[in-house]
Motif scaffolding. Structure first.
Motif, mmCIF file in Angstrom:
data_model
loop_
_atom_site.group_PDB
_atom_site.id
_atom_site.type_symbol
_atom_site.label_atom_id
_atom_site.label_comp_id
_atom_site.label_asym_id
_atom_site.label_seq_id
_atom_site.Cartn_x
_atom_site.Cartn_y
_atom_site.Cartn_z
ATOM 1 N N LYS A 144 0.818 -1.211 0.000
ATOM 2 C CA LYS A 144 0.000 0.000 0.000
ATOM 3 C C LYS A 144 0.856 1.267 0.000
ATOM 4 N N VAL A 145 1.965 1.251 0.730
ATOM 5 C CA VAL A 145 2.858 2.420 0.742
ATOM 6 C C VAL A 145 3.419 2.664 -0.657
ATOM 7 N N LEU A 146 3.875 1.610 -1.316
ATOM 8 C CA LEU A 146 4.453 1.768 -2.652
ATOM 9 C C LEU A 146 3.386 2.160 -3.675
ATOM 10 N N GLU A 147 2.167 1.653 -3.507
ATOM 11 C CA GLU A 147 1.065 2.095 -4.375
ATOM 12 C C GLU A 147 0.832 3.591 -4.227
ATOM 13 N N ASN A 148 0.814 4.065 -2.988
ATOM 14 C CA ASN A 148 0.561 5.485 -2.736
ATOM 15 C C ASN A 148 1.702 6.362 -3.250
ATOM 16 N N LEU A 149 2.925 5.844 -3.204
ATOM 17 C CA LEU A 149 4.067 6.628 -3.673
ATOM 18 C C LEU A 149 4.040 6.834 -5.186
ATOM 19 N N LYS A 150 3.294 5.996 -5.910
ATOM 20 C CA LYS A 150 3.153 6.193 -7.354
ATOM 21 C C LYS A 150 2.540 7.554 -7.662
ATOM 22 N N LYS A 151 1.740 8.060 -6.728
ATOM 23 C CA LYS A 151 1.024 9.319 -6.942
ATOM 24 C C LYS A 151 1.786 10.521 -6.394
ATOM 25 N N GLU A 152 2.930 10.266 -5.758
ATOM 26 C CA GLU A 152 3.638 11.336 -5.061
ATOM 27 C C GLU A 152 5.026 11.572 -5.653
ATOM 28 N N LYS A 153 5.462 12.828 -5.600
ATOM 29 C CA LYS A 153 6.854 13.143 -5.895
ATOM 30 C C LYS A 153 7.631 13.071 -4.590
ATOM 31 N N HIS A 154 8.762 12.393 -4.610
ATOM 32 C CA HIS A 154 9.540 12.250 -3.383
ATOM 33 C C HIS A 154 11.021 12.210 -3.726
ATOM 34 N N ALA A 155 11.819 12.678 -2.790
ATOM 35 C CA ALA A 155 13.262 12.736 -3.012
ATOM 36 C C ALA A 155 13.928 11.385 -2.782
ATOM 37 N N ASN A 156 13.473 10.672 -1.784
ATOM 38 C CA ASN A 156 14.134 9.428 -1.401
ATOM 39 C C ASN A 156 13.880 8.309 -2.400
ATOM 40 N N THR A 157 14.885 7.477 -2.590
ATOM 41 C CA THR A 157 14.672 6.204 -3.269
ATOM 42 C C THR A 157 14.187 5.211 -2.224
ATOM 43 N N VAL A 158 13.042 4.598 -2.493
ATOM 44 C CA VAL A 158 12.412 3.693 -1.528
ATOM 45 C C VAL A 158 12.446 2.270 -2.079
ATOM 46 N N ASN A 159 12.932 1.354 -1.272
ATOM 47 C CA ASN A 159 12.966 -0.058 -1.640
ATOM 48 C C ASN A 159 12.032 -0.849 -0.731
ATOM 49 N N GLY A 160 11.014 -1.449 -1.327
ATOM 50 C CA GLY A 160 10.202 -2.403 -0.585
ATOM 51 C C GLY A 160 10.863 -3.767 -0.689
ATOM 52 N N VAL A 161 11.168 -4.375 0.445
ATOM 53 C CA VAL A 161 11.879 -5.658 0.443
ATOM 54 C C VAL A 161 11.034 -6.699 1.175
ATOM 55 N N ALA A 162 10.563 -7.697 0.429
ATOM 56 C CA ALA A 162 9.854 -8.828 1.027
ATOM 57 C C ALA A 162 10.887 -9.924 1.260
ATOM 58 N N THR A 163 11.240 -10.133 2.505
ATOM 59 C CA THR A 163 12.356 -11.018 2.815
ATOM 60 C C THR A 163 11.902 -12.465 2.986
ATOM 61 N N VAL A 164 12.861 -13.375 2.873
ATOM 62 C CA VAL A 164 12.602 -14.811 3.002
ATOM 63 C C VAL A 164 13.267 -15.354 4.262
ATOM 64 N N GLN A 165 12.786 -16.499 4.696
ATOM 65 C CA GLN A 165 13.406 -17.289 5.764
ATOM 66 C C GLN A 165 13.596 -16.518 7.076
ATOM 67 N N GLU A 166 12.683 -15.593 7.356
ATOM 68 C CA GLU A 166 12.759 -14.884 8.635
ATOM 69 C C GLU A 166 12.470 -15.817 9.795
ATOM 70 N N GLU A 167 11.515 -16.723 9.596
ATOM 71 C CA GLU A 167 11.065 -17.581 10.691
ATOM 72 C C GLU A 167 12.097 -18.629 11.102
ATOM 73 N N VAL A 168 13.150 -18.774 10.321
ATOM 74 C CA VAL A 168 14.203 -19.734 10.667
ATOM 75 C C VAL A 168 15.543 -19.038 10.882
ATOM 76 N N GLY A 169 15.495 -17.743 11.218
ATOM 77 C CA GLY A 169 16.737 -17.062 11.552
ATOM 78 C C GLY A 169 16.955 -15.714 10.907
ATOM 79 N N SER A 170 15.892 -15.066 10.428
ATOM 80 C CA SER A 170 16.004 -13.718 9.837
ATOM 81 C C SER A 170 17.054 -13.658 8.730
ATOM 82 N N ARG A 171 17.165 -14.735 7.970
ATOM 83 C CA ARG A 171 18.238 -14.829 6.977
ATOM 84 C C ARG A 171 18.070 -13.812 5.853
ATOM 85 N N GLY A 172 16.840 -13.698 5.321
ATOM 86 C CA GLY A 172 16.617 -12.761 4.231
ATOM 87 C C GLY A 172 16.759 -11.311 4.649
ATOM 88 N N GLY A 173 16.496 -11.031 5.921
ATOM 89 C CA GLY A 173 16.686 -9.670 6.406
ATOM 90 C C GLY A 173 18.137 -9.234 6.310
#
Length: 268
Positions: free
Chosen positions: A189-218
């Motif tokens: 939802k945040v990235l959808e909303n940013l499509k409509k906005e001008k912003h200075a920052n580069t924003v990376n949405g990161v969906a990580t893997v294997q968090e439940e077995v040791g936060s590996r993707g994080g």
């Protein structure tokens, strides 16, 4: 793709994606994010959606893990029952009678977690808490050969089965894997909303893997993005229920987000 928050969470919650087997949930997230930024992955499988800003930095990372706790096939008995390992942290006592889905080679196989019924336990057995050794998955096979013919293999993922529901109070939702598909939904939802906005920052949405077995993707996702600022979108246990003393109450359902300022790994 714009979608209501409830429908988005339903689709994410009901998707399969136990730790190490995130293919299905990743594909769903790609379908929502591909119009909002550049899609890439790191070598472990984290999904990265980069939304460029008007300047090169600071770089912001929004992180939410897409994996869920589940199980893995460990062994098939001669009678066709499945012995299993846990992926992530489970309280074993809640597992009996839970419906599950085995991600077999020939398609999904529905089953139920069983144990020796209390009617057949000795008095001494009934006093002891159940362990994984006491549990099995019944998929309706009558032999190991038949289970293998169904498509079951050692190493197959096993996913909890829970239908997403709006409860009578429409503000309360029931489902599985809210940890952390809620965070994934917020990120979308945040990235959808940013499509409509001008912003200075580069924003990376990161969906990580294997968090439940040791936060590996994080870890791998952070090194890949190399952000200046990271905001982790994670779930917290609500403890506003019977048995919790008032002085231990730190999280109530419906009272808004929590901002954690101290955890076992960091004291600011």
């Amino acid at each position: 793709m714009t979608i209501s928050s409830v429908e988005l969470l339903k689709n994410l919650s009901e998707a399969d994606g136990v730790s190490g087997y995130e293919k299905e949930i990743r594909a769903i997230l790609v379908s929502y994010l591909k119009s909002t930024g550049k899609i890439t992955s790191d070598k472990l499988g984290c999904l990265i959606c980069e939304k460029k800003g008007s300047s090169s930095g600071p770089v912001v990372m929004l992180a939410a893990h897409m994996d869920e706790i589940g199980f893995m096939v460990k062994h098939i008995t001669a009678d066709g029952f499945i012995k299993f390992l846990t992926l992530g942290g489970w309280f074993t006592q809640v597992l009996p009678a839970k419906r599950v889905k085995v991600k077999g080679a020939k398609g999904d196989l529905f089953g139920v977690i069983g144990s020796k019924p209390p009617h057949l336990m000795t008095a001494e057995e009934a006093k002891k808490p159940l362990t994984l050794d006491n549990l099995f998955i019944d998929i309706g096979a009558s032999s190991k050969k038949e289970a293998e013919q169904f498509g079951v293999r050692v190493g197959d993922a096993v996913v909890p089965v829970t239908e997403f529901r709006e409860m009578h109070n429409k503000n309360i939702l029931l489902g599985k894997a809210f940890d952390d598909r809620v965070g994934c939904a917020v990120m979308v939802k945040v990235l959808e909303n940013l499509k409509k906005e001008k912003h200075a920052n580069t924003v990376n949405g990161v969906a990580t893997v294997q968090e439940e077995v040791g936060s590996r993707g994080g870890i791998t996702g952070t090194f890949t993005v190399n952000p200046d600022v990271a905001i982790v979108l994670e779930c917290r246990i609500a403890n506003d229920f019977p048995g919790v003393e008032k002085h231990d109450l730190y999280s109530s359902l419906g009272k808004g987000v929590q901002i954690t300022f101290c955890d076992p790994g960091m004291i600011p």
